[in-house]
Design an enzyme around this catalytic site. Structure first.
Site, short mmCIF file in Angstrom:
data_model
loop_
_atom_site.label_atom_id
_atom_site.label_comp_id
_atom_site.label_asym_id
_atom_site.label_seq_id
_atom_site.Cartn_x
_atom_site.Cartn_y
_atom_site.Cartn_z
N ARG A 73 2.57 -1.30 10.99
CA ARG A 73 3.67 -1.22 11.96
C ARG A 73 4.04 -2.55 12.62
O ARG A 73 5.23 -2.79 12.85
CB ARG A 73 3.39 -0.10 12.97
N LYS A 80 -7.16 8.15 -0.56
CA LYS A 80 -8.43 8.55 0.11
C LYS A 80 -8.97 9.87 -0.44
O LYS A 80 -9.13 10.85 0.29
CB LYS A 80 -8.23 8.68 1.62
N ASP A 129 -13.20 15.21 -2.29
CA ASP A 129 -13.20 16.57 -2.86
C ASP A 129 -14.51 16.73 -3.64
O ASP A 129 -15.37 15.84 -3.60
CB ASP A 129 -11.96 16.73 -3.75
N LYS A 132 0.85 -1.19 0.00
CA LYS A 132 0.00 0.00 0.00
C LYS A 132 0.88 1.24 0.00
O LYS A 132 1.79 1.38 0.82
CB LYS A 132 -0.90 -0.01 1.24
N THR A 184 -10.25 3.83 11.23
CA THR A 184 -10.19 2.98 12.42
C THR A 184 -9.50 3.67 13.60
O THR A 184 -9.52 3.17 14.71
CB THR A 184 -9.47 1.65 12.11
N ASP A 200 -3.45 4.30 -1.76
CA ASP A 200 -4.36 4.73 -0.68
C ASP A 200 -4.28 6.24 -0.51
O ASP A 200 -3.62 6.73 0.41
CB ASP A 200 -3.96 3.98 0.60
O1 C5P Z 1 -1.08 -1.32 10.98
P1 C5P Z 1 -0.91 0.17 10.97
O2 C5P Z 1 -1.75 0.87 12.01
O3 C5P Z 1 0.52 0.64 10.98
O4 C5P Z 1 -1.51 0.57 9.54
C1 C5P Z 1 -1.89 1.87 9.31
C2 C5P Z 1 -2.14 2.04 7.85
O5 C5P Z 1 -3.51 1.79 7.54
C3 C5P Z 1 -1.86 3.47 7.44
O6 C5P Z 1 -1.24 3.42 6.16
C4 C5P Z 1 -3.20 4.11 7.38
O7 C5P Z 1 -3.26 5.13 6.42
C5 C5P Z 1 -4.09 2.94 6.96
N1 C5P Z 1 -5.51 3.10 7.24
C6 C5P Z 1 -6.03 3.09 8.51
N2 C5P Z 1 -7.38 3.25 8.73
C7 C5P Z 1 -8.20 3.38 7.70
C8 C5P Z 1 -7.69 3.38 6.40
C9 C5P Z 1 -6.33 3.21 6.21
O8 C5P Z 1 -5.28 2.95 9.48
N3 C5P Z 1 -9.49 3.44 7.91
#
Ligand code: C5P
Length: 227
Positions: free
Chosen positions: A207, A60, A63, A31, A117, A58
């Site tokens: 992460r 997002k 606009d 991603k 999230t 990604d």
């Molecule tokens: O697993 P970790 O928390 O590091 O992953 C975060 C990734 O998921 C980021 O790239 C973030 O932009 C993406 N993300 C998110 N929540 C969303 C959509 C994407 O955390 N609803």
């Protein structure tokens, strides 16, 4: 089960290339989000594509409909596997994003973010919204009505979304923590196994893999948990 994990490369260009070298294209997708794309531009997509990886771009988009239409076409021109927009951009914006892909022989999957999230019930109240689950479902319904391919949602929202809109409607789930002791900035989290049981099609896991001393081993351990 292979290839259900999408690994975000929230890094700068050379660190992203180094991180990608830990993985096989047949075991994961990658991603590219706003940090990497803003600093590196389309060349990072070309580079990872040439190594055989499928890319979720990604960005997002959120606009006015015309701007999103053009942005989606530019993203599709890059030949990526998946792109996304914010469902809260509204019906006209979602329709514009779908219309933008007309005429492409192999368009990317088009997914809408319901609610991030990282947002909790309390942070939702701060922006004037009350019921988190209701809000997610309302945005998923709108995305389904506008014929998008699926949504990004928390694992806990997946089962109801599949039930309401069918198995074919893709769910992409971030906020996955194999070890719930380190949530980072996420609020609504689940383990990889819970997410699969809830019906998630793809797990975005960042992460816990990218900050591990052994990213390839961390990915392998996650697959062991969900097989
Ligand atoms: O697993 P970790 O928390 O590091 O992953 C975060 C990734 O998921 C980021 O790239 C973030 O932009 C993406 N993300 C998110 N929540 C969303 C959509 C994407 O955390 N609803």
């Amino acid at each position: 089960m292979d290839n259900k994990v999408i690994i975000p490369l929230d890094l700068e260009y050379s660190a992203a290339i180094d991180m990608a070298s830990n993985f096989e294209p047949s075991h994961c997708r990658l991603k590219i989000g706003s940090q990497l794309f803003t600093s590196s531009g389309p060349k990072i997509i070309k580079e990872l594509d040439s190594k055989g990886f499928e890319i979720f771009l990604d960005l997002k988009f959120h606009d006015i409909p015309n701007t999103v239409y053009e942005a989606v076409r530019s993203a599709a021109d890059l030949g990526v596997w998946m792109i996304n927009v914010h469902a809260s951009g509204g019906k006209k914006m979602l329709e514009a994003s779908k219309n933008a892909l007309v005429g492409y022989s192999k368009p990317p999957l088009l997914i809408a973010v319901t609610l991030l999230t990282s947002l909790s019930e309390d942070s939702l109240k701060e922006i004037g919204l009350n019921n988190l689950s209701e809000q997610v479902l309302r945005l998923a319904k709108l995305s389904h009505e506008c014929d998008l391919d699926g949504v990004v949602c928390a694992s806990s929202d997946t089962a109801i979304i599949k039930q309401e809109f069918g198995e074919e409607f893709i769910t992409v789930t971030p906020g996955i923590r194999p070890d719930q002791s380190n949530l980072n900035d996420q609020s609504r989290v689940s383990t990889p196994n819970e997410a699969i049981k809830n019906g998630s099609d793809f797990l975005v896991i960042g992460r816990p893999i990218t900050e591990s001393d052994d990213p390839a081993g961390a990915l392998k351990d996650i697959y062991k948990q969900i097989i």
